[in-house]
Scaffold this active site. Structure first.
Site, mmCIF file in Angstrom:
data_model
loop_
_atom_site.group_PDB
_atom_site.id
_atom_site.type_symbol
_atom_site.label_atom_id
_atom_site.label_comp_id
_atom_site.label_asym_id
_atom_site.label_seq_id
_atom_site.Cartn_x
_atom_site.Cartn_y
_atom_site.Cartn_z
ATOM 1 N N HIS A 340 53.706 34.867 -23.819
ATOM 2 C CA HIS A 340 54.096 34.257 -25.080
ATOM 3 C C HIS A 340 54.479 32.792 -24.855
ATOM 4 O O HIS A 340 54.040 31.892 -25.574
ATOM 5 C CB HIS A 340 55.280 35.048 -25.653
ATOM 6 C CG HIS A 340 55.767 34.543 -26.976
ATOM 7 N ND1 HIS A 340 56.809 33.654 -27.083
ATOM 8 C CD2 HIS A 340 55.340 34.801 -28.233
ATOM 9 C CE1 HIS A 340 57.011 33.397 -28.363
ATOM 10 N NE2 HIS A 340 56.137 34.083 -29.084
ATOM 11 N N CYS A 716 34.520 28.933 -25.392
ATOM 12 C CA CYS A 716 35.816 28.545 -25.952
ATOM 13 C C CYS A 716 37.001 29.021 -25.127
ATOM 14 O O CYS A 716 38.126 28.992 -25.584
ATOM 15 C CB CYS A 716 35.937 29.008 -27.401
ATOM 16 S SG CYS A 716 35.945 30.793 -27.603
#
Lengths: 756, 756
Positions: A340, A716
């Site tokens: 995170h 990507c």
């Protein structure tokens, strides 16, 4: 052995002699050849020296005669043998090399010229010995070969004052004599400028230069290249183009993209002389200095006062997002690249060091330990999110300079590049940064990232935690408006450039409350009982969330989410298209597919929603549909998949995780040992693994193009911002890459270099 | 339209007519052809019927004349047209078909034979209509084609009593008239036995037979095949071989391996008429009935009294192992195929249903709920670990019969099989089961499973939780003795058959304490503070343990574990070799590799340990070294890897997880929806995904064999026990498969069928 700058006339070297000219020898020859007054110099290779010594054992003198003749090339027209200097001439500078041995008398007799008991031969022997085998990892046959070609220089001692200076300013790159190592600039006659211009043109690098000045006359002695700052090298490169020494093309191909990267984030001015007190994983690049804080409130308070702070936590969660936004940098004890903390830090452009193993934080007591040291709120730290270092106190930082030179260079690079560079971005801030860096579209807008604010998080959590379709549909209704506005702004800001929206792919655990306190807060904001929330959380907890209920699996199990997202994207596109002249180019991308049947399932529904929107009849919106290939099976089945889509985009992060079977979050426990023990040469999450992940991509491209020749292909994953990986990608025949905003210039430069 | 059993003489069918004979028509023709008295019968295809009707519109009578001539074939030598019966003759029986229409008068005029207003043509029309399109998923052109070939039979009404019986006993498979559906056996004349022998030989299946008996004479009317129990079919197959009706080869190829599987575990005698009260995931096959218990003590108490019990828990952990061993079956609310419960259940051979979503257990209160129903300790449940069903109360079970018939069949199958069948086993109990089922070696001994007992778990945990190498080495020392003894027993029991020991590959989280109580207990047994243990547990917790610090990564980061394992394996081999005449065949296998460099790193160290052991100079131990290919990258790099190993073995479970990017533990949340919505045809964790995972395996085999022609290749994932997967594997040119003990017979049979 041969003269590279004879006292009389010019050196006339054979092709094989020219090839031997490494290091200083090269520049001495070049300067002399160009006609600039140069101290007489001869060069001797180790091969020649060894043969000279061998000859002594055989009591032969053929070679010695030749050597003595060479030494006579140092004699000026006055006929008097000069005092001598012996120098090494390494290809790369090295601390262990023998310093120049000055003031050696010329050999009195031919035997003295080769006798290691006499001063000249002794100095030459020591010079060769100082090369050793250090400095490079020589391998196989080349080692012996390169060793034989090592050179030692014998020069006449210069008359007059010996001065040292740089050809260009080490910090600004400006041409002209510049001081070395912060010392004063010596007084130099005007004539030195011709030498500087000559050397700069020949070497194309910052050079450290040694000259003898006597009676206002300059004589060149020696030069070696020096490493200037990335900024100075860039300015110099552009300056050379403007002076017509280089073509724009040479400038583009000679700037090191890795060093360019250093200029695009705040960075440590220098870490010389300071040692890190801890090392973690650099998960979001750039350096940050500031006061330690342990919670969001303190971070916000300091920010409001214009102070920099470093948020120090064990790990971050949704509750920390505000604190992370307010902080200048983030330091965590746990987690890795896709933790995170890492994800949010990169999105918000905050430097972040994660997974510092010897850090422990007691947020309640407002104290942390790094090893034995104790830190309290208010103490200062500096972190370097590029290499993961943590330093004590405040170190001086340099801010990124995206000035004229970088703009010019990148402008030139665009001319020789045929692969587009897009960016991975979804917030207005990051999109603007990317555009200012030259992004040619958005290659990855992670739709779930649009919920990184407290009030939206409530709506998102409500949806994730829904027990049934009804509850989920109600939660979703509250999300459409936010999204429509976001998409409209995103499309508008890109002014007709393509925007690729990836359908919802939440790593659920990142969005859910974890600590007791967070759970209580979340329960209150969701209006459910704490116990019920806990049970629900336990029920949806996953053992391996990376391989869990995510990506296309969410769209298929909860089609109402797909419906909501398509509607929001299309409404946003319509709104943007009404405000601008360029048509809006929308790409919708399905993540995490492993079968063609998943693609066709989503495609059918997405197209039905599109058809119902009426946008197909408009010229104002160009819609395309594609999928992200980030699982090995999807690569193998790329032929089936390609037949159903307009584009594919490789998600190299997840593809690396699944191809290797490595969770990037959990890798730090063994990856360091792997690199230390030589099992992996490179971290496959930094530089693409060509032999494994690379082959998966090649297979997919070959099968995809065969099935659909008009297929658009992009990359990507984060590798799209890594120069070594970009070089590999450039050879695959792809259409675009998409990287984080700060990496856009690196991709532009590297792809130009690769296609040259 | 043609006679298949004319009243006079024999039918003489063309090749194309023979092809049309489906269902009953086939048996009527065959029986009549063989000379057994048969009720006169003619057949008409839908194509012919449609053409007859079309002809009426055209007022043509050519075909009708032919049809009437056919009907005359039903007329006996007395010349009197009989009353008629109209029957369908479907290839597979189907509830929607028209029942036989009996007692239809013969058409009085030719027009009556085709007029749907008249009784005969009306019955024929209705018979065709009853076929409908049901029963199969017809696709494309075949649908119309198959429809045109549907048949309706017109028979003469039989005189005498109509009797129905089976050709073989539905439960035992014994040849001879047997009652249908548990009814009484009709009295039948002796002559029926010739018919039964005839039909059994022609059909090779249990047949339900209709005859007319008059004056002790039997006339055959019709027959259709019926599904008998797996056991009865097997006995019948063996009986046919013994009667020389079939060759052993035909018996092998005609027994359904999937049905054989049902015989190898206790199973529900019948689930007809009972509905499950809940469905979970069948993670360990077989059925179990018993009293609900919520903890190990109660399970042990009941077991001691000879009672069966079902352990019902939210999920299992190390603390539950004793309870699982004592229980007859296991039922959990959470977890999937590779959950702790699933793994332990399969190892111990206990039926287990996991992940029952509407089950909640309150172990402290000794109560659980399934939906609205409440159950307390002492209530009874039946679970079916094969399909995941949970039933109320005690249902009757059938125990596995590994009797003479199965043994004979498998013996025959071995003759036509060239791929060896090994087993995945490490405990004495499972190895003995596998040997009794014909296993030809151990293909996967999971070394970490040797620690599934409370006292060993302490030592293992001590090792896992070690903070440094010293602590780890001390913990390891305590593990060598256990292991040496285990390996010695394992090698000895296999009497020279190969034993493949997989190096330590613990999914750490399965071995670690979880609940507060377990942590406190573990801390006490390890002699550390609870707080310290908690911190350590938190530090080694992984986000995606499936992709974490496991397999070869443990061997490389903690070489002392590798050292300990190699020493224990070699000491065990030495001990076993001293007690037996056959040399011990040891294979050491490195799990979870993704690069050749990992293999070479381990190989070098393993070989050094082997060299130091002195066993290389012994003829008593044959050692080989190999690796498990279970990651996509390892498959791609199989060429590099194969050059360094003696064998490779595909771990298809993990390879499926990584190729698809699906965590099997977390898959239940979406896999059911995927199958319901038709996104996946089959669960890739049950039957190998040929197009994706299968291609990975094919790539690896091609590259591996090219690099090392002597490479031995095996498959050791759970797919190696699935018939459909085995058929695929049989075509890959592999040397062996290795499956769980109860699957060994299935693999033997399926591989024999595939190589035939």
């Amino acid at each position: 052995m041969f003269a590279i700058a004879p006292a009389l006339g010019k050196a006339n070297l054979s092709a094989s002699q020219l090839k031997l000219l490494a290091g200083k020898a090269r520049w001495i020859f070049r300067v002399c050849e160009a006609g600039f007054p140069t101290i007489p110099t001869i060069a001797i290779t180790r091969a020649a020296w060894d043969e000279l010594q061998a000859e002594r054992g055989r009591r032969d003198i053929r070679l010695r005669t030749h050597w003595v003749a060479c030494l006579f090339k140092l004699v000026d027209k006055d006929g008097k043998p000069p005092m001598l200097v012996v120098r090494t001439s390494a290809a790369s500078h090295n601390g262990g090399l023998m310093p120049a041995r000055i003031g050696i008398p010329a050999p009195a007799a031919p035997e003295d010229a080769v006798d290691p008991g006499r001063p000249l031969a002794r100095a030459i022997k020591q010079a060769f010995e100082s090369y050793g085998f250090s400095g490079r990892t020589w391998t196989g046959g080349r080692q012996e070969d390169d060793r034989a070609r090592q050179i030692v220089l014998v020069q006449a001692v210069a008359e007059g004052a010996v001065e040292q200076f740089l050809t260009r300013n080490a910090a600004t790159g400006a041409l002209g004599p510049a001081p070395l190592n912060g010392g004063p600039l010596p007084r130099l006659p005007e004539g030195v400028n011709a030498l500087i211009a000559l050397l700069d043109a020949k070497a194309g690098r910052h050079m450290s230069c040694l000259v003898a000045v006597k009676d206002g006359q300059v004589q060149f002695m020696s030069a070696r290249s020096v490493q200037a700052s990335a900024g100075a090298e860039l300015e110099a490169a552009v300056d050379r183009v403007e002076r017509r020494i280089w073509t724009p093309h040479s400038a583009v191909s000679r700037v090191d993209a890795n060093r360019l990267a250093l200029m695009l984030h705040p960075r440590l001015k220098s870490s010389e002389g300071v040692s890190p007190i801890a090392m973690g994983l650099g998960v979001s690049p750039g350096a940050a200095s500031g006061i330690i804080v342990f919670n969001a409130e303190d971070a916000a308070r300091l920010r409001a006062r214009g102070k920099h702070c470093i948020l120090v936590v064990n790990e971050t969660g949704p509750a920390d997002i505000e604190g992370m936004k307010a902080a200048t940098g983030i330091l965590t004890a746990r987690g890795g690249m896709s933790s995170h903390a890492g994800v949010i830090a990169r999105i918000t452009g905050k430097p972040c060091v994660a997974g510092v193993r010897n850090l422990s934080v007691d947020a309640a007591e407002m104290v942390c330990h790094i090893g034995d040291r104790e830190f309290r709120a208010g103490d200062r730290l500096t972190i370097d999110g590029t290499d993961g270092a943590v330093y004590l106190g405040t170190l001086p930082l340099a801010q990124p300079q995206i000035g004229g030179a970088i703009g010019k260079l990148l402008g030139w690079s665009d001319a020789s590049r045929d692969i587009a560079v897009r960016t991975n971005a979804e917030t207005m801030e990051s999109v603007q940064t990317a555009l200012s860096f030259g992004a040619e579209g958005v290659g990855l807008a992670r739709s779930e990232h649009m919920f990184f604010s407290p009030e939206r998080m409530v709506a998102l959590r409500r949806m994730i935690l829904s027990e049934d379709e009804d509850a989920r549909s109600r939660a979703i209704a509250g999300l459409v408006d936010y999204q429509t506005g976001d998409y409209s702004a995103l499309f508008a800001s890109m002014k007709g450039l393509p925007v690729n929206v990836r359908l919802f792919d939440p790593p659920l655990h990142e969005f859910l409350p974890r600590t007791d306190e967070e759970i209580e807060e979340a329960a209150a904001s969701l209006g459910v009982a704490v116990r019920a929330l806990r049970m629900r959380l336990e029920r949806i907890a996953e053992i391996n969330p990376m391989l869990g209920h995510r990506g296309v699996r969410l769209a298929i199990t909860y089609p109402e989410i797909l419906q909501m997202q398509m509607q929001a994207v299309l409404a946003g596109a319509r709104a943007a298209s009404e405000k601008q002249s360029e048509p809006v180019a929308v790409e919708v991308m399905v993540p995490f597919v492993s079968t063609a049947s998943e693609v066709s399932w989503v495609r059918e529904r997405a197209m039905a929603i599109l058809d119902n929107s009426g946008l197909t009849r408009s010229e104002r919106v160009r819609f395309s549909f594609g999928t992200m290939l980030e699982l090995p099976r999807a690569c193998l089945r790329a032929g089936d998949i390609a037949a159903m889509v307009d584009f594919i985009s490789f998600g190299t992060n997840d593809l690396t995780q699944t191809t290797f079977g490595i969770s990037r979050d959990d890798a730090p426990t063994f990856l360091a040992a792997y690199q230390r023990k030589g099992v992996y040469e490179r971290d496959p999450f930094v530089t693409i693994d060509e032999k494994g992940v690379g082959e998966m991509i090649e297979i997919a491209i070959a099968r995809g193009r065969a099935a659909n020749p008009r297929l658009k292909i992009g990359i990507c994953g984060e590798h799209a911002g890594d120069p070594a990986s970009l070089k590999f990608f450039a050879g695959l025949g792809i259409d675009y890459v998409s990287c984080s905003p700060y990496r856009v210039p690196i991709a532009r430069l590297t792809l130009a270099q690769a296609s040259a």
